[in-house]
Write an enzyme that holds these catalytic residues in place. Structure first.
Site, PDB file in Angstrom:
ATOM      1  N   ASP A  67       0.653  -1.242   0.019  1.00 16.53           N
ATOM      2  CA  ASP A  67       0.058  -0.085   0.182  1.00 16.53           C
ATOM      3  C   ASP A  67       0.820   1.188   0.022  1.00 16.53           C
ATOM      4  O   ASP A  67       0.495   2.075  -0.525  1.00 16.53           O
ATOM      5  CB  ASP A  67      -1.086  -0.007   1.220  1.00 16.53           C
ATOM      6  CG  ASP A  67      -2.115  -1.016   1.083  1.00 16.53           C
ATOM      7  OD1 ASP A  67      -2.217  -1.579  -0.002  1.00 16.53           O
ATOM      8  OD2 ASP A  67      -2.891  -0.866   1.901  1.00 16.53           O
ATOM      9  N   TYR A 184      -3.928   5.130  10.083  1.00 20.01           N
ATOM     10  CA  TYR A 184      -3.511   5.756  11.524  1.00 20.01           C
ATOM     11  C   TYR A 184      -4.370   6.156  12.112  1.00 20.01           C
ATOM     12  O   TYR A 184      -4.596   6.027  13.359  1.00 20.01           O
ATOM     13  CB  TYR A 184      -2.332   6.886  11.075  1.00 20.01           C
ATOM     14  CG  TYR A 184      -1.569   7.621  12.263  1.00 20.01           C
ATOM     15  CD1 TYR A 184      -1.821   6.806  13.623  1.00 20.01           C
ATOM     16  CD2 TYR A 184      -1.215   8.893  12.514  1.00 20.01           C
ATOM     17  CE1 TYR A 184      -1.254   7.290  14.621  1.00 20.01           C
ATOM     18  CE2 TYR A 184      -0.367   9.456  13.383  1.00 20.01           C
ATOM     19  CZ  TYR A 184      -0.451   8.623  14.558  1.00 20.01           C
ATOM     20  OH  TYR A 184       0.180   9.058  15.737  1.00 20.01           O
ATOM     21  N   SER A 185      -5.639   6.614  11.488  1.00 17.20           N
ATOM     22  CA  SER A 185      -6.927   7.027  12.115  1.00 17.20           C
ATOM     23  C   SER A 185      -7.313   5.920  12.804  1.00 17.20           C
ATOM     24  O   SER A 185      -7.810   6.128  14.122  1.00 17.20           O
ATOM     25  CB  SER A 185      -7.593   7.768  10.976  1.00 17.20           C
ATOM     26  OG  SER A 185      -9.069   7.934  11.839  1.00 17.20           O
TER      27      SER A 185
END
Length: 284
Positions: A67, A184-185
């Protein structure tokens, strides 16, 4: 489609070997490979192309790797909305969902125009200092403002469409697209949002006030964040790959970009299957 760009993780021998085979396959089809210049040095290819040329001319981009590689390519070709075929060569990715076994059949379909894409929102990010825009970028996943390792909690005055929302006192703040909701969220307790939804996510990182929770706003919202902290190490990071040091009074403006990233979809799996597999839902 005539010009097919190829990107790969150059430090992964497997990626390099597959890239060599792919170049031969494309040439045999009478197509024009555009091999990203760093990759071309590793494979000894005569079809080397600079990133600027790929950005302007490629009809399709093939990404071999994970990714992270795909996200960097999305920032490069997002303005032209060139289809990206992400081939996963490691653990299953959220974005690179085409397997190696699927690569050549998927390429055949792309060349015939028989393929589907998933349009993914991108963000336009601008950094303003003393009233002047000093940086402007597009991102696919997220924009992160966070403090340095030894800095104290920072103050981030935040507005949405010109209306004051809150001054977040936290280690930082994440603004992500639905695609970035699984990045990350998610690790900061943000929600998982289906990538086709039109919205933006704001997730505080370790907020000082426990009632500061993640919030989802409209996709066409303009988010403005002003750094109020003084004498602290604070950084702006884009997609976890590009970073800038911030100063007191800097303003970061974030809104939906004009163009989308277009990801070629796998025909053997859907988004929910990727979630179940990647996050190991249902396993004991």
């Amino acid at each position: 489609m005539k010009k097919i760009a190829i990107f790969a993780k150059v430090h992964d021998p497997r990626c390099v070997g597959i890239a060599e085979e792919l170049i031969e396959w494309l040439v045999a089809k009478g197509l024009s490979p555009m091999v990203e210049s760093h990759l071309a040095k590793h494979v000894g290819s005569a079809y080397s192309a600079e990133r600027q040329d790929i950005q302007e001319e490629a009809d399709l981009v093939v990404v071999l790797g994970g990714d992270g590689t795909l996200i960097s390519v999305a920032r490069l070709v997002g303005d032209r909305q060139v289809p990206i075929l992400g081939v996963n060569l490691g653990s299953l990715g959220f974005l690179t969902e085409i397997t190696l076994a699927e690569m050549y059949p998927a390429l055949e379909r792309c060349l015939k125009g028989d393929y589907e894409v998933s349009g993914r929102m991108m963000l336009r990010v601008s950094l303003h200092r003393e009233g002047e825009e000093i940086e402007g970028h597009q991102v696919l996943n997220d924009v992160v403002i966070n403090k340095g390792a030894l800095a104290r909690i920072i103050d981030l005055e935040t507005e949405v469409d010109g209306r004051y929302l809150s001054t977040f006192k936290a280690d930082g703040l994440i603004i992500s697209t639905p695609t970035g909701s699984t990045g990350y969220s998610l690790s900061a307790n943000g929600p998982i949002v289906h990538p086709q939804l039109d919205c933006l996510l704001m997730t505080p990182i370790c907020p000082h006030t426990l009632t500061n929770r993640p919030i989802v706003v409209a996709g066409d919202a303009l988010i403005s964040i002003t750094l109020q902290s003084v004498n602290e190490d604070v950084f702006l990071t884009l997609d976890g790959q590009v970073g800038f040091e911030l100063k007191h009074g800097d303003q970061i403006c974030i809104q939906r970009a004009e163009h989308q990233t277009r990801l070629v979809q796998s025909r053997s799996k859907d988004y929910f299957e990727v979630l179940r597999t990647k996050l190991k839902w249902g396993e004991r």
